[in-house]
Scaffold this active site. Structure first.
Site: not given
Length: 259
Positions: A151, A153-155
């Site tokens: 999460y 890393a995605a943000k």
């Protein structure tokens, strides 16, 4: 002196607008007179059908459906607020994350913003005005290895993409900003607090303390409320913030230690 945010009549799309930060943002925008459309997988009874689109934004088809509704109902947007996000990844650190878990986090936390921007930003650029707000997370700087690696890393990817987009769009009159919340006491957060409290045999305040301790403490002593995040989003989306672009505004009660 009036502090009118001058959002009356503005056309806005707010994703994930039926709960939490999204719902608070939709309510505030409509209170301020903005023509606001929102979307989620299903429409709750309390959300009027005329300003809702049912769509799964983790898919290209879902994003296309929302874009079509925006064009038909609003004729384009002046403000685009990407609230959609979250995590379904298992706990257990990096070893628990297979390819599907990683892809799910990016499908939810990055790709919907990329797709909707790609479809709706050209209209803003053509008019030479507009605002895009990407809601990121302090997890992009303060990941929790046990549970939020994918999460976070995605943000972080969303934040980097947003910064790049701001550099491209600003010279053509469109502002792109980021809002980075810490722990916000949404419906999902309350449910988590209750579950942790029950597991630990403590009261609700004890459950809140467990979460704050996992974040290294919140100097303010409490989570943010969805309406507080919505207030920040509304200001940044307004002409009152006309010189602000390319930056990230943290709203976390002091959770992230800074110099």
């Amino acid at each position: 002196m009036s502090f009118d945010l001058e959002l009356a009549g503005r056309r806005a799309l707010v994703t994930a607008g039926t709960k939490g930060i999204g719902a608070a943002t939709v309510a505030l925008f409509r209170e301020l007179g903005a023509r606001t459309l929102t979307t989620a997988r299903a429409r709750p009874d309390h959300v009027p059908a005329e300003w809702f689109v049912a769509a799964d934004l983790t898919t290209a088809a879902g994003c296309d459906a929302v874009v079509k509704a925006v064009e038909e109902r609003l004729g384009g947007v002046d403000v685009l607020v990407h609230v959609l996000g979250g995590s379904s990844a298992p706990a257990g650190g990096f070893a628990a994350l297979n390819d599907d878990a990683w892809l799910d986090e990016f499908r939810l936390n990055l790709f919907p913003a990329v797709r909707l921007d790609r479809a709706l930003l050209p209209g803003m650029l053509e008019r030479g005005s507009g605002v895009v707000v990407h809601v990121t997370s302090i997890q992009n700087r303060l990941p929790l290895p046990e549970s939020t690696t994918a999460y976070a890393a995605a943000k972080a990817a969303l934040s980097t993409y947003s910064k790049s987009l701001s550099k491209e769009a600003a010279p053509r009159g469109v502002r792109v900003v980021r809002v980075s919340p810490g722990w916000v006491e949404t419906e999902a957060s309350v449910a988590l607090t209750e579950r942790l409290a029950e597991q630990a045999g403590v009261d609700l305040e004890g459950g809140r303390r467990i979460i704050m301790d996992s974040l290294g403490g919140i100097p303010l002593g409490r989570p943010a409320q969805p309406a507080e995040v919505a207030n920040l989003i509304a200001f940044l989306a307004s002409p009152r913030a006309a010189s602000i672009t390319g930056t990230e505004y943290v709203i976390d009660g002091g959770t992230v230690p800074v110099a």
